[in-house]
Scaffold this motif. Structure first.
Motif, PDB file in Angstrom:
ATOM      1  N   HIS A 127       0.987  -1.288  -0.018  1.00  0.00           N
ATOM      2  CA  HIS A 127       0.002  -0.059  -0.110  1.00  0.00           C
ATOM      3  C   HIS A 127       0.966   1.181   0.127  1.00  0.00           C
ATOM      4  CE1 HIS A 127      -2.639   2.763   2.345  1.00  0.00           C
ATOM      5  NE2 HIS A 127      -3.039   2.847   1.104  1.00  0.00           N
ATOM      6  N   ASN A 128       0.467   2.145  -0.951  1.00  0.00           N
ATOM      7  CA  ASN A 128       1.261   3.544  -0.859  1.00  0.00           C
ATOM      8  C   ASN A 128       0.254   4.603  -0.454  1.00  0.00           C
ATOM      9  OD1 ASN A 128       2.550   5.878  -1.418  1.00  0.00           O
ATOM     10  ND2 ASN A 128       2.467   5.309  -3.666  1.00  0.00           N
ATOM     11  N   PRO A 129       0.205   4.901   0.823  1.00  0.00           N
ATOM     12  CA  PRO A 129      -0.778   5.968   1.303  1.00  0.00           C
ATOM     13  C   PRO A 129      -0.602   7.184   0.760  1.00  0.00           C
ATOM     14  CG  PRO A 129       1.023   5.433   2.987  1.00  0.00           C
ATOM     15  CD  PRO A 129       1.331   4.451   1.743  1.00  0.00           C
ATOM     16  N   VAL A 130       0.535   7.613   0.190  1.00  0.00           N
ATOM     17  CA  VAL A 130       0.778   8.912  -0.551  1.00  0.00           C
ATOM     18  C   VAL A 130      -0.187   9.166  -1.696  1.00  0.00           C
ATOM     19  CG1 VAL A 130       2.394  10.485  -1.552  1.00  0.00           C
ATOM     20  CG2 VAL A 130       3.114   9.070   0.382  1.00  0.00           C
ATOM     21  N   CYS A 131      -0.236   7.973  -2.455  1.00  0.00           N
ATOM     22  CA  CYS A 131      -0.988   8.201  -3.784  1.00  0.00           C
ATOM     23  C   CYS A 131      -2.467   7.163  -3.520  1.00  0.00           C
ATOM     24  CB  CYS A 131      -0.132   7.548  -4.903  1.00  0.00           C
ATOM     25  SG  CYS A 131      -1.107   7.476  -6.605  1.00  0.00           S
ATOM     26  N   GLY A 132      -2.449   6.412  -2.691  1.00  0.00           N
ATOM     27  CA  GLY A 132      -3.451   5.304  -2.561  1.00  0.00           C
ATOM     28  C   GLY A 132      -3.422   4.236  -3.370  1.00  0.00           C
ATOM     29  N   ASP A 133      -2.192   3.852  -3.859  1.00  0.00           N
ATOM     30  CA  ASP A 133      -2.096   2.541  -4.836  1.00  0.00           C
ATOM     31  C   ASP A 133      -1.956   1.571  -3.820  1.00  0.00           C
ATOM     32  OD1 ASP A 133      -1.131   4.528  -6.991  1.00  0.00           O
ATOM     33  OD2 ASP A 133       0.513   4.415  -6.264  1.00  0.00           O
ATOM     34  N   GLU A 134      -2.778   0.426  -4.310  1.00  0.00           N
ATOM     35  CA  GLU A 134      -2.732  -1.080  -3.542  1.00  0.00           C
ATOM     36  C   GLU A 134      -2.268  -2.031  -4.695  1.00  0.00           C
ATOM     37  OE1 GLU A 134      -6.434  -1.874  -1.468  1.00  0.00           O
ATOM     38  OE2 GLU A 134      -6.244   0.201  -0.606  1.00  0.00           O
ATOM     39  N   THR A 144       7.593  12.419  -6.011  1.00  0.00           N
ATOM     40  CA  THR A 144       6.413  11.920  -5.526  1.00  0.00           C
ATOM     41  C   THR A 144       5.788  10.488  -6.103  1.00  0.00           C
ATOM     42  OG1 THR A 144       4.802  13.113  -7.114  1.00  0.00           O
ATOM     43  CG2 THR A 144       5.487  13.936  -4.896  1.00  0.00           C
ATOM     44  N   ARG A 145       6.718  10.313  -7.283  1.00  0.00           N
ATOM     45  CA  ARG A 145       6.002   9.236  -8.177  1.00  0.00           C
ATOM     46  C   ARG A 145       6.951   7.968  -7.768  1.00  0.00           C
ATOM     47  NH1 ARG A 145       2.232  10.635 -11.290  1.00  0.00           N
ATOM     48  NH2 ARG A 145       1.245   8.563 -10.754  1.00  0.00           N
ATOM     49  N   VAL A 146       7.909   8.180  -7.248  1.00  0.00           N
ATOM     50  CA  VAL A 146       9.146   6.817  -6.891  1.00  0.00           C
ATOM     51  C   VAL A 146       8.397   5.758  -6.008  1.00  0.00           C
ATOM     52  CG1 VAL A 146      11.096   6.332  -5.567  1.00  0.00           C
ATOM     53  CG2 VAL A 146      11.173   8.216  -7.105  1.00  0.00           C
ATOM     54  N   LYS A 147       7.552   6.381  -5.038  1.00  0.00           N
ATOM     55  CA  LYS A 147       6.735   5.324  -4.059  1.00  0.00           C
ATOM     56  C   LYS A 147       5.643   4.630  -5.304  1.00  0.00           C
ATOM     57  CE  LYS A 147       6.983   7.589   0.206  1.00  0.00           C
ATOM     58  NZ  LYS A 147       7.562   6.933   1.104  1.00  0.00           N
ATOM     59  N   CYS A 148       5.269   5.272  -6.155  1.00  0.00           N
ATOM     60  CA  CYS A 148       4.041   4.544  -6.930  1.00  0.00           C
ATOM     61  C   CYS A 148       4.934   3.301  -7.766  1.00  0.00           C
ATOM     62  CB  CYS A 148       3.600   5.622  -7.994  1.00  0.00           C
ATOM     63  SG  CYS A 148       2.778   6.815  -7.308  1.00  0.00           S
ATOM     64  N   ALA A 149       5.965   3.971  -8.302  1.00  0.00           N
ATOM     65  CA  ALA A 149       6.878   2.872  -9.329  1.00  0.00           C
ATOM     66  C   ALA A 149       7.590   1.819  -8.171  1.00  0.00           C
ATOM     67  CB  ALA A 149       8.291   3.758  -9.793  1.00  0.00           C
ATOM     68  N   GLY A 164      -4.779   1.533  -8.715  1.00  0.00           N
ATOM     69  CA  GLY A 164      -3.761   2.703  -8.472  1.00  0.00           C
ATOM     70  C   GLY A 164      -3.710   3.280  -9.493  1.00  0.00           C
ATOM     71  N   CYS A 165      -2.684   4.360  -9.606  1.00  0.00           N
ATOM     72  CA  CYS A 165      -2.232   5.084 -10.631  1.00  0.00           C
ATOM     73  C   CYS A 165      -1.561   4.294 -11.685  1.00  0.00           C
ATOM     74  CB  CYS A 165      -1.576   6.303 -10.101  1.00  0.00           C
ATOM     75  SG  CYS A 165       0.192   5.637  -9.635  1.00  0.00           S
ATOM     76  N   ALA A 166      -1.441   4.966 -13.015  1.00  0.00           N
ATOM     77  CA  ALA A 166      -0.873   4.189 -14.150  1.00  0.00           C
ATOM     78  C   ALA A 166       0.542   3.952 -13.868  1.00  0.00           C
ATOM     79  CB  ALA A 166      -0.842   5.401 -15.268  1.00  0.00           C
ATOM     80  N   ILE A 167       1.446   4.591 -12.909  1.00  0.00           N
ATOM     81  CA  ILE A 167       2.705   4.363 -12.900  1.00  0.00           C
ATOM     82  C   ILE A 167       2.728   3.022 -11.951  1.00  0.00           C
ATOM     83  CG2 ILE A 167       4.842   4.756 -11.740  1.00  0.00           C
ATOM     84  CD1 ILE A 167       4.780   7.679 -12.882  1.00  0.00           C
ATOM     85  N   SER A 168       1.786   2.922 -11.051  1.00  0.00           N
ATOM     86  CA  SER A 168       2.137   1.740 -10.058  1.00  0.00           C
ATOM     87  C   SER A 168       1.569   0.565 -10.544  1.00  0.00           C
ATOM     88  CB  SER A 168       1.028   2.088  -8.817  1.00  0.00           C
ATOM     89  OG  SER A 168      -0.226   2.154  -9.134  1.00  0.00           O
ATOM     90  N   VAL A 169       0.552   0.588 -11.734  1.00  0.00           N
ATOM     91  CA  VAL A 169       0.016  -0.540 -12.162  1.00  0.00           C
ATOM     92  C   VAL A 169       0.969  -1.057 -13.331  1.00  0.00           C
ATOM     93  CG1 VAL A 169      -2.094  -1.400 -13.809  1.00  0.00           C
ATOM     94  CG2 VAL A 169      -2.486  -0.058 -11.761  1.00  0.00           C
TER      95      VAL A 169
HETATM   96 ZN    ZN Z   1       0.455   6.017  -7.665  1.00  0.00          ZN
END
Ligand code: ZN
Length: 145
Positions: free
Chosen positions: A35-42, A120-125, A63-68
């Protein structure tokens, strides 16, 4: 802020639109959630491990495009890898997120190298990779990017 190279952008978009290895993996014997609470990605990462080889890797994600896209790239890379290789690749990905330098072993996943400038997107990736790392360490677990 440097924009990701065009070819990298196309790879990321493609893995977001048509995620590989998406869906619940039958007979998974290692499962980890992240879980990435900053962006809400799961993300949920599932592996079928036989001996010390990852026979199959799969994931589900919201989650966002980058996380998927990153989860799709990660699971694509992990098919057939040994657990030691998987740990090594996850460590290389983590280094790439800090330095922006992509080693050849990461293959298409190197498309995410440009993300390292978008703090901010490093956590998503990184989410899917961190989840993989912690489940390789502990078996079944919960990770936070
Ligand atoms: Zn994200």
């Amino acid at each position: 802020m440097k924009a990701p190279r065009e070819m990298d952008r196309q790879i990321i978009l493609d893995h977001h639109r048509r995620p590989r290895h998406f869906g619940v993996l039958p007979e998974a014997n290692r499962v980890g959630a992240g879980h990435n609470p900053v962006c809400g990605d799961e993300v949920q990462v599932m592996l079928r491990v036989n001996g010390n080889v990852i026979e199959q890797a799969g994931f589900t994600a919201k989650g966002c495009a980058i996380s998927v896209a990153s989860a799709s790239l990660m699971t694509s890379l992990m098919q057939g890898k040994t657990l030691a290789e998987a740990r090594d690749l996850a460590a290389k990905f983590s280094t790439m997120m800090q330095t922006g330098e992509a080693p050849a072993e990461l293959g298409e996943s190197a498309a995410l190298q440009g993300v390292h400038t978008l703090h901010t997107r490093v956590k998503c990736a990184s989410l899917a990779w961190k989840t993989l790392e912690s489940l390789l360490e502990k078996g079944t677990t919960q990770a936070e990017a």
